[in-house]
Design a protein around this motif. Structure first.
Motif, PDB file in Angstrom:
ATOM      1  N   PHE A  50       0.821  -1.213   0.000  1.00  0.00           N
ATOM      2  CA  PHE A  50       0.000   0.000   0.000  1.00  0.00           C
ATOM      3  C   PHE A  50       0.857   1.266   0.000  1.00  0.00           C
ATOM      4  CE2 PHE A  50      -3.495  -2.804   1.394  1.00  0.00           C
ATOM      5  CZ  PHE A  50      -4.401  -2.465   0.408  1.00  0.00           C
ATOM      6  N   ILE A  51       1.996   1.226   0.664  1.00  0.00           N
ATOM      7  CA  ILE A  51       2.899   2.376   0.645  1.00  0.00           C
ATOM      8  C   ILE A  51       3.414   2.609  -0.763  1.00  0.00           C
ATOM      9  CG2 ILE A  51       5.158   3.205   1.419  1.00  0.00           C
ATOM     10  CD1 ILE A  51       4.532   1.812   4.121  1.00  0.00           C
ATOM     11  N   VAL A  52       3.812   1.545  -1.442  1.00  0.00           N
ATOM     12  CA  VAL A  52       4.310   1.676  -2.815  1.00  0.00           C
ATOM     13  C   VAL A  52       3.198   2.180  -3.732  1.00  0.00           C
ATOM     14  CG1 VAL A  52       5.154   0.358  -4.808  1.00  0.00           C
ATOM     15  CG2 VAL A  52       6.149  -0.021  -2.553  1.00  0.00           C
ATOM     16  N   ALA A  58       0.631   9.025  -6.090  1.00  0.00           N
ATOM     17  CA  ALA A  58       0.953  10.432  -5.831  1.00  0.00           C
ATOM     18  C   ALA A  58       1.913  10.980  -6.880  1.00  0.00           C
ATOM     19  CB  ALA A  58       1.561  10.575  -4.435  1.00  0.00           C
ATOM     20  N   TRP A  59       2.767  10.144  -7.393  1.00  0.00           N
ATOM     21  CA  TRP A  59       3.721  10.566  -8.425  1.00  0.00           C
ATOM     22  C   TRP A  59       3.018  10.812  -9.755  1.00  0.00           C
ATOM     23  CZ3 TRP A  59       8.718  11.871  -7.855  1.00  0.00           C
ATOM     24  CH2 TRP A  59       9.479  12.009  -9.003  1.00  0.00           C
ATOM     25  N   GLN A  60       1.994  10.016 -10.065  1.00  0.00           N
ATOM     26  CA  GLN A  60       1.314  10.095 -11.353  1.00  0.00           C
ATOM     27  C   GLN A  60       0.240  11.168 -11.405  1.00  0.00           C
ATOM     28  OE1 GLN A  60      -0.157   6.172 -12.113  1.00  0.00           O
ATOM     29  NE2 GLN A  60       1.824   5.397 -12.767  1.00  0.00           N
ATOM     30  N   ILE A  61      -0.365  11.515 -10.311  1.00  0.00           N
ATOM     31  CA  ILE A  61      -1.488  12.462 -10.307  1.00  0.00           C
ATOM     32  C   ILE A  61      -1.115  13.819 -10.886  1.00  0.00           C
ATOM     33  CG2 ILE A  61      -3.022  13.790  -8.787  1.00  0.00           C
ATOM     34  CD1 ILE A  61      -3.339  11.216  -7.144  1.00  0.00           C
ATOM     35  N   PRO A  62      -0.004  14.453 -10.488  1.00  0.00           N
ATOM     36  CA  PRO A  62       0.317  15.760 -11.083  1.00  0.00           C
ATOM     37  C   PRO A  62       0.514  15.704 -12.595  1.00  0.00           C
ATOM     38  CG  PRO A  62       1.602  15.432  -9.095  1.00  0.00           C
ATOM     39  CD  PRO A  62       0.925  14.138  -9.396  1.00  0.00           C
ATOM     40  N   GLY A  63       1.119  14.630 -13.100  1.00  0.00           N
ATOM     41  CA  GLY A  63       1.307  14.483 -14.543  1.00  0.00           C
ATOM     42  C   GLY A  63      -0.013  14.368 -15.271  1.00  0.00           C
TER      43      GLY A  63
END
Length: 83
Positions: A50-52, A58-63
């Motif tokens: 779940f952490i991964v 979170a890394w993909q949302i801004p893109g």
């Protein structure tokens, strides 16, 4: 991580009926106890999964938001009146 912390706070408040959840959330001793036992709460492989997943999301949302914003800007400029 916040979910784990709030779960610990909730069950601690259940053990000590005189303590309210909101008082424990911001209690320095509660935060210290959680930090000291941090590795115990994240020792299961499912927790690591779940952490991964949270980090990847979170890394993909801004893109994705940037792409959506660029696409909506491009489509709105297509409908602009031409001279």
């Amino acid at each position: 991580m916040l979910g784990k912390y709030l779960t610990v706070v909730y069950f601690t408040s259940e053990l000590f009926s005189d303590a309210s959840v909101m008082n424990l959330v911001f209690d320095g001793e509660m935060v210290s106890a959680f930090v000291e036992t941090f590795t115990d709460y994240f020792s299961e492989p499912v927790d690591l999964l779940f952490i991964v997943l949270a980090i990847v999301s979170a890394w993909q949302i801004p893109g994705r938001m940037a792409k959506t914003s660029l696409a909506s800007d491009a489509s709105s400029s297509d409908h602009a009146p031409r001279a």
